[in-house]
Design a protein around this motif. Sequence first.
Motif, mmCIF file in Angstrom:
data_model
loop_
_atom_site.group_PDB
_atom_site.id
_atom_site.type_symbol
_atom_site.label_atom_id
_atom_site.label_comp_id
_atom_site.label_asym_id
_atom_site.label_seq_id
_atom_site.Cartn_x
_atom_site.Cartn_y
_atom_site.Cartn_z
ATOM 1 N N GLU A 6 -90.905 2.508 -38.032
ATOM 2 C CA GLU A 6 -90.846 3.296 -36.808
ATOM 3 C C GLU A 6 -89.819 4.409 -36.967
ATOM 4 O OE1 GLU A 6 -88.096 0.584 -33.965
ATOM 5 O OE2 GLU A 6 -90.037 -0.286 -34.485
ATOM 6 N N TYR A 7 -89.867 5.355 -36.051
ATOM 7 C CA TYR A 7 -88.883 6.422 -36.025
ATOM 8 C C TYR A 7 -87.652 5.934 -35.259
ATOM 9 C CZ TYR A 7 -92.607 9.612 -37.446
ATOM 10 O OH TYR A 7 -93.605 10.242 -38.135
ATOM 11 N N ASP A 8 -86.460 6.305 -35.720
ATOM 12 C CA ASP A 8 -85.243 5.915 -35.026
ATOM 13 C C ASP A 8 -84.350 7.134 -34.866
ATOM 14 O OD1 ASP A 8 -83.308 4.294 -33.835
ATOM 15 O OD2 ASP A 8 -82.336 3.864 -35.744
ATOM 16 N N PRO A 9 -84.024 7.591 -33.660
ATOM 17 C CA PRO A 9 -84.171 6.895 -32.404
ATOM 18 C C PRO A 9 -85.530 7.091 -31.727
ATOM 19 C CG PRO A 9 -82.863 8.869 -32.063
ATOM 20 C CD PRO A 9 -83.172 8.780 -33.539
ATOM 21 N N SER A 10 -86.222 8.202 -32.005
ATOM 22 C CA SER A 10 -87.557 8.410 -31.428
ATOM 23 C C SER A 10 -88.326 9.381 -32.317
ATOM 24 C CB SER A 10 -87.460 8.988 -30.010
ATOM 25 O OG SER A 10 -86.995 10.322 -30.054
ATOM 26 N N ARG A 58 -88.426 12.391 -51.238
ATOM 27 C CA ARG A 58 -88.842 13.795 -51.360
ATOM 28 C C ARG A 58 -90.365 13.911 -51.324
ATOM 29 N NH1 ARG A 58 -84.257 13.087 -54.095
ATOM 30 N NH2 ARG A 58 -82.641 14.676 -53.997
ATOM 31 N N LEU A 59 -90.802 14.911 -50.604
ATOM 32 C CA LEU A 59 -92.230 15.230 -50.493
ATOM 33 C C LEU A 59 -92.384 16.733 -50.694
ATOM 34 C CD1 LEU A 59 -93.017 13.262 -47.210
ATOM 35 C CD2 LEU A 59 -93.670 12.589 -49.508
ATOM 36 N N PRO A 60 -93.574 17.185 -51.051
ATOM 37 C CA PRO A 60 -93.778 18.633 -51.123
ATOM 38 C C PRO A 60 -93.479 19.271 -49.756
ATOM 39 C CG PRO A 60 -95.603 17.484 -52.148
ATOM 40 C CD PRO A 60 -94.759 16.442 -51.470
ATOM 41 N N GLY A 61 -92.540 20.175 -49.732
ATOM 42 C CA GLY A 61 -92.201 20.856 -48.489
ATOM 43 C C GLY A 61 -91.047 20.254 -47.715
ATOM 44 N N GLY A 62 -90.441 19.183 -48.213
ATOM 45 C CA GLY A 62 -89.331 18.601 -47.476
ATOM 46 C C GLY A 62 -88.952 17.214 -47.957
ATOM 47 N N MET A 63 -88.332 16.458 -47.066
ATOM 48 C CA MET A 63 -87.881 15.112 -47.397
ATOM 49 C C MET A 63 -87.667 14.323 -46.111
ATOM 50 S SD MET A 63 -83.798 15.475 -47.788
ATOM 51 C CE MET A 63 -83.634 13.850 -47.210
ATOM 52 N N PHE A 64 -87.450 13.011 -46.281
ATOM 53 C CA PHE A 64 -87.041 12.205 -45.136
ATOM 54 C C PHE A 64 -86.130 11.087 -45.600
ATOM 55 C CE2 PHE A 64 -90.943 10.145 -46.508
ATOM 56 C CZ PHE A 64 -90.754 8.789 -46.285
ATOM 57 N N VAL A 65 -85.352 10.558 -44.663
ATOM 58 C CA VAL A 65 -84.436 9.452 -44.934
ATOM 59 C C VAL A 65 -85.069 8.189 -44.376
ATOM 60 C CG1 VAL A 65 -82.122 8.525 -44.558
ATOM 61 C CG2 VAL A 65 -82.449 11.002 -44.828
ATOM 62 N N PHE A 66 -85.142 7.158 -45.228
ATOM 63 C CA PHE A 66 -85.804 5.908 -44.867
ATOM 64 C C PHE A 66 -84.835 4.750 -45.075
ATOM 65 C CE2 PHE A 66 -88.668 2.297 -45.666
ATOM 66 C CZ PHE A 66 -89.555 2.448 -44.612
ATOM 67 N N LEU A 67 -84.712 3.874 -44.080
ATOM 68 C CA LEU A 67 -83.849 2.703 -44.154
ATOM 69 C C LEU A 67 -84.694 1.455 -43.949
ATOM 70 C CD1 LEU A 67 -81.000 1.407 -44.233
ATOM 71 C CD2 LEU A 67 -80.933 1.721 -41.745
ATOM 72 N N LEU A 68 -84.538 0.494 -44.839
ATOM 73 C CA LEU A 68 -85.295 -0.752 -44.768
ATOM 74 C C LEU A 68 -84.365 -1.886 -44.331
ATOM 75 C CD1 LEU A 68 -88.081 -2.048 -45.427
ATOM 76 C CD2 LEU A 68 -87.115 -2.599 -47.662
ATOM 77 N N TYR A 76 -87.176 2.195 -41.085
ATOM 78 C CA TYR A 76 -86.870 3.222 -40.099
ATOM 79 C C TYR A 76 -86.844 4.592 -40.763
ATOM 80 C CZ TYR A 76 -85.461 -0.767 -37.309
ATOM 81 O OH TYR A 76 -85.456 -1.951 -36.624
ATOM 82 N N VAL A 77 -87.574 5.529 -40.201
ATOM 83 C CA VAL A 77 -87.478 6.923 -40.601
ATOM 84 C C VAL A 77 -86.388 7.516 -39.717
ATOM 85 C CG1 VAL A 77 -88.653 9.151 -40.751
ATOM 86 C CG2 VAL A 77 -89.901 7.038 -41.290
ATOM 87 N N LEU A 78 -85.263 7.881 -40.345
ATOM 88 C CA LEU A 78 -84.086 8.308 -39.600
ATOM 89 C C LEU A 78 -83.990 9.821 -39.447
ATOM 90 C CD1 LEU A 78 -81.493 5.964 -41.314
ATOM 91 C CD2 LEU A 78 -82.732 5.582 -39.179
ATOM 92 N N GLN A 79 -84.478 10.557 -40.420
ATOM 93 C CA GLN A 79 -84.368 12.010 -40.388
ATOM 94 C C GLN A 79 -85.494 12.622 -41.210
ATOM 95 O OE1 GLN A 79 -80.728 13.425 -42.099
ATOM 96 N NE2 GLN A 79 -81.259 15.566 -41.830
ATOM 97 N N VAL A 80 -86.071 13.682 -40.704
ATOM 98 C CA VAL A 80 -87.098 14.425 -41.430
ATOM 99 C C VAL A 80 -86.613 15.862 -41.570
ATOM 100 C CG1 VAL A 80 -89.451 15.326 -41.323
ATOM 101 C CG2 VAL A 80 -88.996 12.968 -40.632
ATOM 102 N N THR A 81 -86.667 16.368 -42.802
ATOM 103 C CA THR A 81 -86.267 17.750 -43.071
ATOM 104 C C THR A 81 -87.471 18.478 -43.661
ATOM 105 O OG1 THR A 81 -84.004 17.037 -43.530
ATOM 106 C CG2 THR A 81 -84.640 19.221 -44.296
ATOM 107 N N TYR A 82 -87.911 19.507 -42.951
ATOM 108 C CA TYR A 82 -89.028 20.322 -43.406
ATOM 109 C C TYR A 82 -88.487 21.664 -43.850
ATOM 110 C CZ TYR A 82 -93.262 23.090 -43.407
ATOM 111 O OH TYR A 82 -94.280 23.919 -43.775
#
Length: 83
Positions: A6-10, A58-68, A76-82
């Motif tokens: 899920e996304y955290d916090p939303s 890392r993904l094409p076009g950005g990244m995200f922070v994931f915590l298990l 938890y997906v904590l942050q998405v950077t595009y």
Amino acid sequence: MSWRWEYDPSEEYVIGGAPPAFVAEVEKKADELIRAAEALYLDGSLFQGENPRSEHVRLPGGMFVFLLIPRYECGYVLQVTYL
């Protein structure tokens, strides 16, 4: 209990206006990470010890922070950077 992410916090806070195609890639990769965690931690509720560190995916076009969190059988997906 069933593994999930899920996304955290939303979702609205974390996605922050990223394009739908990029969001779809984030969600696809989060699904893959949860399937891998489910295979690694067969019964996460019995997990003891320190949680894995968050990871920058890392993904094409950005990244995200994931915590298990294995005890909660949740990621938890904590942050998405595009870019």
